[in-house]
Design a protein around this motif. Structure first.
Motif, PDB file in Angstrom:
ATOM      1  N   GLY A  66       0.887  -1.154  -0.058  1.00  0.00           N
ATOM      2  CA  GLY A  66      -0.024  -0.057   0.119  1.00  0.00           C
ATOM      3  C   GLY A  66       0.711   1.159   0.004  1.00  0.00           C
ATOM      4  N   SER A  67       0.269   2.487  -0.648  1.00  0.00           N
ATOM      5  CA  SER A  67       0.951   3.510  -0.743  1.00  0.00           C
ATOM      6  C   SER A  67       0.812   4.202   0.702  1.00  0.00           C
ATOM      7  CB  SER A  67       0.515   4.372  -1.763  1.00  0.00           C
ATOM      8  OG  SER A  67      -0.941   4.544  -1.961  1.00  0.00           O
ATOM      9  N   SER A  68       1.532   5.524   0.649  1.00  0.00           N
ATOM     10  CA  SER A  68       1.361   6.355   2.099  1.00  0.00           C
ATOM     11  C   SER A  68       0.130   6.994   2.361  1.00  0.00           C
ATOM     12  CB  SER A  68       2.599   7.013   2.082  1.00  0.00           C
ATOM     13  OG  SER A  68       2.600   8.104   1.277  1.00  0.00           O
ATOM     14  N   ALA A  69      -0.363   7.250   3.195  1.00  0.00           N
ATOM     15  CA  ALA A  69      -1.594   8.236   3.847  1.00  0.00           C
ATOM     16  C   ALA A  69      -1.371   9.525   3.614  1.00  0.00           C
ATOM     17  CB  ALA A  69      -2.331   7.594   4.989  1.00  0.00           C
ATOM     18  N   GLY A  70      -2.237  10.517   3.411  1.00  0.00           N
ATOM     19  CA  GLY A  70      -2.041  11.789   3.597  1.00  0.00           C
ATOM     20  C   GLY A  70      -1.969  11.966   5.047  1.00  0.00           C
TER      21      GLY A  70
END
Length: 323
Positions: A256-260
């Motif tokens: 998964g990619s990083s969250a805001g």
């Protein structure tokens, strides 16, 4: 706080600069929840709608003029809603963020304002624009024909945010695919396309960064918030970056990619991985109240402080404030 700034606020608070206030008033910074990044071949999520009436700030959302202070209505509770960030989902667009709101109409007051949640980034087939929002989500490109022109991102809301980024105009090796998804719009700038106009190898793969946020001195210190999420690419070297102010960065991994960043209203990063991979969650929003009068009561456990002559209340979650 500089003496002249405090004096200017006091003058406007008492109605001499055309604000309509005839007594104490409060300034605000209100940011909605950021949009999530798209999954599979995902674009970045847009930042939550950004509204400021802080005198020292250069701009409100989309580099617009700061808003007027709000007259205090004594004894009428202002309900504060802080927008949640959107949630990513595998092989599909990211969810939009939720609104943030200041509202005392239920107590017979006249204030009801809100910021619009950030638009989710497109992800997975088919190729489509990102969702509209406070700032728009980026355009996702999975399944687009080789050599097609870039597509546009989702629309931002006037005076709250910017449009999402277009997909990169780069063809990937292999039939029928363009894997350069757009970044999410930021409160200050739209997402930025950087890189070669066509795919010529990993070193020159297109990069679509999230838009940058805006700085605010709502708490007495200048802090940047509400950056857009970065768009993903078929090659890791082509991934964009999250916009400054808290935008999530994209990844090329199933993890998964990083969250805001939480309580900045920033967009989540897109992801390019398997069909079940989800983009990064949007950052939760924030509401900051800065007033010349001290609150009589609050709920929701806001962080309270003073900044010169001002009383500052930071709501990282839902609550209320009564003067």
């Amino acid at each position: 706080m500089p003496l002249l700034s405090a004096l200017a606020f006091s003058i406007q608070s008492y109605g001499f600069l055309g604000s309509g206030a005839e007594g104490p008033s409060f300034q605000f910074l209100m940011i909605a929840g950021g949009g999530a990044g798209g999954g599979h071949a995902g674009a970045g999520g847009g930042a939550g709608g950004y509204r400021s009436s802080i005198f020292e700030d250069a701009y409100s959302g989309a580099s617009s003029t700061i808003e007027s202070a709000i007259p205090i209505e004594t004894g009428k509770a202002y309900v504060i809603s802080v927008g949640a960030g959107g949630t990513g989902s595998g092989n599909s667009p990211g969810g939009n963020g939720s609104i943030s709101r200041i509202n005392n109409s239920s107590a017979g007051g006249s204030t009801d304002i809100n910021s619009v949640g950030g638009g989710g980034g497109n992800g997975g087939p088919p190729s489509a624009a990102g969702a509209a929002g406070g700032s728009g989500g980026g355009h996702g490109t999975h399944g687009a024909p080789n050599g097609t022109s870039p597509f546009q991102g989702g629309a931002g809301t006037a005076e709250q945010g910017t449009d999402g980024g277009q997909s990169g105009p780069a063809t990937s090796p292999g039939p029928g695919a363009v894997y350069n998804s757009g970044g999410g719009g930021g409160a200050g700038t739209t997402a930025k396309f950087k890189g070669a106009p066509f795919w010529t190898g990993p070193a020159t793969h297109a990069k679509v960064n999230g838009g940058n946020g805006l700085f605010s001195s709502a708490t007495g210190s200048s802090v940047e918030r509400a950056g857009g999420g970065g768009g993903s690419s078929q090659q890791a070297s082509g991934n964009g970056m999250g916009g400054s102010g808290g935008g999530g960065s994209p990844l090329n991994a199933p993890s998964g990619s990083s969250a805001g960043t939480v309580n900045t209203g920033s967009g989540g990063g897109g992801i390019h991985a398997g069909p079940d991979s989800a983009g990064g969650t949007g950052g939760k929003g924030v509401v900051i109240i800065r007033a010349t009068a001290e609150a009589a009561s609050t709920s929701g456990s806001p962080t309270a402080s003073t900044d010169g002559a001002f009383f500052v209340y930071i709501f990282n979650s839902d609550g209320s404030i009564t003067f």
